[in-house]
Write a protein that holds these residues in place. Structure first.
Motif: not given
Length: 379
Positions: A111, A61, A107-108
């Motif tokens: 985020d 991220s 997830k990135s």
């Protein structure tokens, strides 16, 4: 022998160096760019028409803020240069469920609030029928992904830098350099000696010549890319097909929709790299790598599994943890460098050029560069 003075000298005018020249010149600085080969040469890591840009970043991220800035800059630079550099096609990360790649890309996205969809195998086949994937594969779709016209990008950055007074000298590699007592640098080439207040080193596979501290941390490897005849080109048009990263049992591969070449472009396998000395002039891809690419096409993209039309090799510089290295030369704060982009760096070049210009003028960047420091434990 000539002797001239500049505000900043940039050693290596490829992806990162050409961008640095532009960002420095647009600030009114007197810039000299030194390139070992011709402009747009095929000896490094930037040739081959295009490179993927992904905002959903499974590598971590911490890359997303920089690649978002790069995305903006590619569009802006193309407008200023009068050519399209950024092509938005959407990007697709494909991997077995639980393998980690799709999960890390997701997830990135979460985020950083990136638009995305997670696709199962049935939905992948419906949207993109060119793929014939194994059961259990998932896809992370990110609509803002696409590709950058890599060779045009270098020409655009250099042309814009020259329009602001930047000087670019090709076929003139840096032979050596040294800090000076007044906090500047001197640079020597076969044609002359130059002085400057700051030095930016972006010389790719040759960077250890200028930054010996990188030598224990850097590997140079050969990677293969190819363009192959398609049976159904309509499946691979830019309005029908995305850029993608595909993880299968044979390895990790990356591909593009059709662009300025009649063949379908596929590269990889990413981790079947072969060590090479960049001073070796042969860039022919190895038969082993080409065979693995052709097997990937035959199994997973059979409508693009025709005869090879063009095959190329390129040089990657690879760090131990696969992350970039962006830092000052140890003990010489007036000399900064960017390297070890480990096969995923081109998309960032517009922003890294800006970062290098910031470091050269203020010594600071708006981004957290600690994950890319030369002294980080993983490196």
């Amino acid at each position: 022998m000539t002797s001239q003075s500049y505000d900043v000298i940039v050693a290596g005018v490829g992806a990162m160096g050409s961008a640095a020249c532009w960002h420095l010149a647009r600030r009114g600085l007197k810039v000299l760019g030194l390139e070992r080969f011709d402009l747009g040469h095929a000896m490094g890591s930037s040739h081959g028409l295009n490179r993927i840009i992904r905002l959903a970043y499974f590598e971590g991220s911490h890359y997303v803020p920089i690649v978002r800035r790069a995305h903006e800059l590619w569009a802006q630079t193309g407008t200023e240069a009068g050519m399209q550099l950024l092509h938005v096609t959407g990007s697709l990360d494909l991997a077995p469920e639980g393998a980690g790649m799709v999960e890390s890309s997701l997830k990135s996205c979460l985020d950083h609030g990136l638009a995305h969809d997670v696709l199962d195998g049935k939905e992948i086949a419906r949207r993109f029928p060119a793929f014939h994937l194994p059961a259990g594969h998932l896809g992370l779709w990110q609509p803002d992904g696409g590709f950058v016209a890599s060779e045009k990008a270098i020409y655009a950055h250099v042309g814009l830098a020259q329009a602001r007074g930047g000087e670019i000298r090709t076929s003139e590699p840096l032979l050596d350099w040294a800090p000076t007592a007044d906090g500047g640098v001197t640079v020597r080439t076969e044609r002359g000696t130059y002085s400057a207040g700051r030095l930016v080193i972006t010389s790719g596979g040759w960077i250890t010549d200028a930054v010996p501290a990188l030598a224990p941390k850097l590997r140079t490897v050969r990677q293969a890319i190819g363009w192959f005849a398609t049976r159904k080109p309509e499946l691979f048009r830019q309005d029908a097909f995305p850029v993608f990263i595909l993880t299968v049992e044979e390895g990790s591969f990356y591909g593009f929709p059709l662009y300025e070449h009649p063949g379908f472009k596929l590269g990889g396998p990413h981790f079947a790299r072969e060590p090479m000395d960049p001073r070796e002039p042969d860039r022919t891809p190895s038969p082993r790598q080409v065979a693995m690419i052709r097997e990937c096409l035959a199994r997973y993209l059979p409508d693009a599994a025709g005869d090879p039309l063009t095959l190329k090799g390129c040089v990657y510089t690879v760090s131990p943890d696969e992350d970039f290295v962006i830092d000052a030369v140890p003990g010489v704060p007036q000399a900064v460098f960017a390297s070890c982009c480990s096969g995923h760096g081109f998309k960032f070049a517009s922003a890294i050029g800006e970062i290098l210009a910031d470091l050269s003028t203020s010594g600071r960047s708006a981004f957290d560069l600690s994950p890319f420091s030369l002294g980080r434990p993983a490196a």
